[in-house]
Design a protein around this motif. Structure first.
Motif, PDB file in Angstrom:
ATOM      1  N   GLY A 199       0.777  -1.218   0.000  1.00 60.38           N
ATOM      2  CA  GLY A 199       0.000   0.000   0.000  1.00 60.38           C
ATOM      3  C   GLY A 199       0.815   1.278   0.000  1.00 60.38           C
ATOM      4  O   GLY A 199       0.417   2.271  -0.604  1.00 60.38           O
ATOM      5  N   ALA A 200       1.968   1.277   0.655  1.00 61.63           N
ATOM      6  CA  ALA A 200       2.767   2.495   0.755  1.00 61.63           C
ATOM      7  C   ALA A 200       4.249   2.257   0.499  1.00 61.63           C
ATOM      8  O   ALA A 200       5.056   3.161   0.673  1.00 61.63           O
ATOM      9  CB  ALA A 200       2.592   3.112   2.141  1.00 61.63           C
ATOM     10  N   ARG A 201       4.613   1.058   0.056  1.00 58.99           N
ATOM     11  CA  ARG A 201       6.026   0.697  -0.060  1.00 58.99           C
ATOM     12  C   ARG A 201       6.284  -0.102  -1.329  1.00 58.99           C
ATOM     13  O   ARG A 201       5.479  -0.939  -1.734  1.00 58.99           O
ATOM     14  CB  ARG A 201       6.403  -0.123   1.160  1.00 58.99           C
ATOM     15  N   LEU A 236       5.257   9.296   0.288  1.00 54.13           N
ATOM     16  CA  LEU A 236       5.091  10.319   1.321  1.00 54.13           C
ATOM     17  C   LEU A 236       4.162  11.419   0.825  1.00 54.13           C
ATOM     18  O   LEU A 236       4.211  11.795  -0.347  1.00 54.13           O
ATOM     19  CB  LEU A 236       6.436  10.948   1.684  1.00 54.13           C
ATOM     20  N   ALA A 237       3.369  11.946   1.738  1.00 54.46           N
ATOM     21  CA  ALA A 237       2.531  13.112   1.452  1.00 54.46           C
ATOM     22  C   ALA A 237       3.408  14.362   1.548  1.00 54.46           C
ATOM     23  O   ALA A 237       4.557  14.304   2.011  1.00 54.46           O
ATOM     24  CB  ALA A 237       1.381  13.180   2.445  1.00 54.46           C
ATOM     25  N   ALA A 243       4.433  12.751   5.854  1.00 50.72           N
ATOM     26  CA  ALA A 243       3.784  11.586   6.469  1.00 50.72           C
ATOM     27  C   ALA A 243       3.636  10.468   5.436  1.00 50.72           C
ATOM     28  O   ALA A 243       3.499  10.738   4.243  1.00 50.72           O
ATOM     29  CB  ALA A 243       2.408  11.980   6.999  1.00 50.72           C
ATOM     30  N   PRO A 244       3.659   9.219   5.883  1.00 52.28           N
ATOM     31  CA  PRO A 244       3.427   8.115   4.947  1.00 52.28           C
ATOM     32  C   PRO A 244       2.088   8.276   4.226  1.00 52.28           C
ATOM     33  O   PRO A 244       1.127   8.795   4.789  1.00 52.28           O
ATOM     34  CB  PRO A 244       3.408   6.880   5.848  1.00 52.28           C
ATOM     35  N   SER A 245       2.064   7.848   2.974  1.00 51.18           N
ATOM     36  CA  SER A 245       0.861   7.957   2.166  1.00 51.18           C
ATOM     37  C   SER A 245       0.668   6.661   1.387  1.00 51.18           C
ATOM     38  O   SER A 245       1.636   5.943   1.125  1.00 51.18           O
ATOM     39  CB  SER A 245       1.000   9.134   1.196  1.00 51.18           C
ATOM     40  N   ARG A 246      -0.545   6.383   1.003  1.00 50.55           N
ATOM     41  CA  ARG A 246      -0.816   5.202   0.190  1.00 50.55           C
ATOM     42  C   ARG A 246      -0.457   5.487  -1.262  1.00 50.55           C
ATOM     43  O   ARG A 246      -0.672   6.590  -1.760  1.00 50.55           O
ATOM     44  CB  ARG A 246      -2.278   4.794   0.302  1.00 50.55           C
TER      45      ARG A 246
END
Length: 129
Positions: A85-87, A111-112, A116-119
Motif C-alpha cells: 500500500g505504501a512501499r 510520502l505526502a 507523512a506516509p501515504s498510500r
C-alpha cells in the motif's frame, strides 16, 4: 518484469584508484529508478502536483562485488520484488557484460507533502503488480 538502463562510466565517476567511487553506484541506480518509473507510466512530477505524493528511499542494502572503471558500459537492471500500500521494494543490479559489479535492495516509500506516509494510488500499484 525487469527494466534495463544503460550507463557509461565517465572520468568524473572514478576515484584516485581509477575505479568507480562507491557512492556513484547510488547515482547509477537512482537514474535507473527514474527511467524504470517513466517506463511504467509513473509521472513523478504529475503525481506530486496532482496527488501530493513523492517517493523517498527508506532503505538501501548494497553489496559492492567488483569495480567498474572509466569507459565501462554498465547495465542497471531494476526488478520489483514487492509493492504494498505504501512501499515498493526493488532489486537493482549493476553489471558489465555478464559480470555482476553491484547489487542493492532498495525500499521506497510514498510520502505526502507534509512528510507523512501515504498510500500509493491503486492505479500505480496495479502497474507494478
Amino acid at each position: 518484469m525487469t527494466h534495463h538502463f544503460g550507463c557509461r562510466v565517465y572520468y568524473e565517476d572514478t576515484d584516485m584508484a581509477g575505479i568507480v567511487y562507491y557512492a556513484n553506484y547510488l547515482r547509477f541506480i537512482e537514474r535507473a529508478r527514474t527511467e524504470w518509473a517513466r517506463h511504467h507510466g509513473i509521472d513523478q512530477k504529475r503525481l506530486r502536483a496532482e496527488d501530493g505524493i513523492v517517493f523517498a528511499v527508506r532503505r538501501v542494502e548494497a553489496d559492492f562485488i567488483a569495480p567498474a572503471v572509466f569507459d565501462d558500459m554498465l547495465d542497471v537492471a531494476t526488478t520489483v520484488q514487492k509493492a504494498t500500500g505504501a512501499r515498493i521494494v526493488l532489486t537493482q543490479e549493476v553489471t558489465r557484460g555478464s559480470e555482476m559489479l553491484f547489487s542493492a535492495q532498495v525500499t521506497l516509500v510514498a510520502l505526502a507533502a507534509n512528510g507523512a506516509p501515504s498510500r500509493i494510488p491503486a492505479v500505480l500499484r496495479s502497474k507494478l503488480a
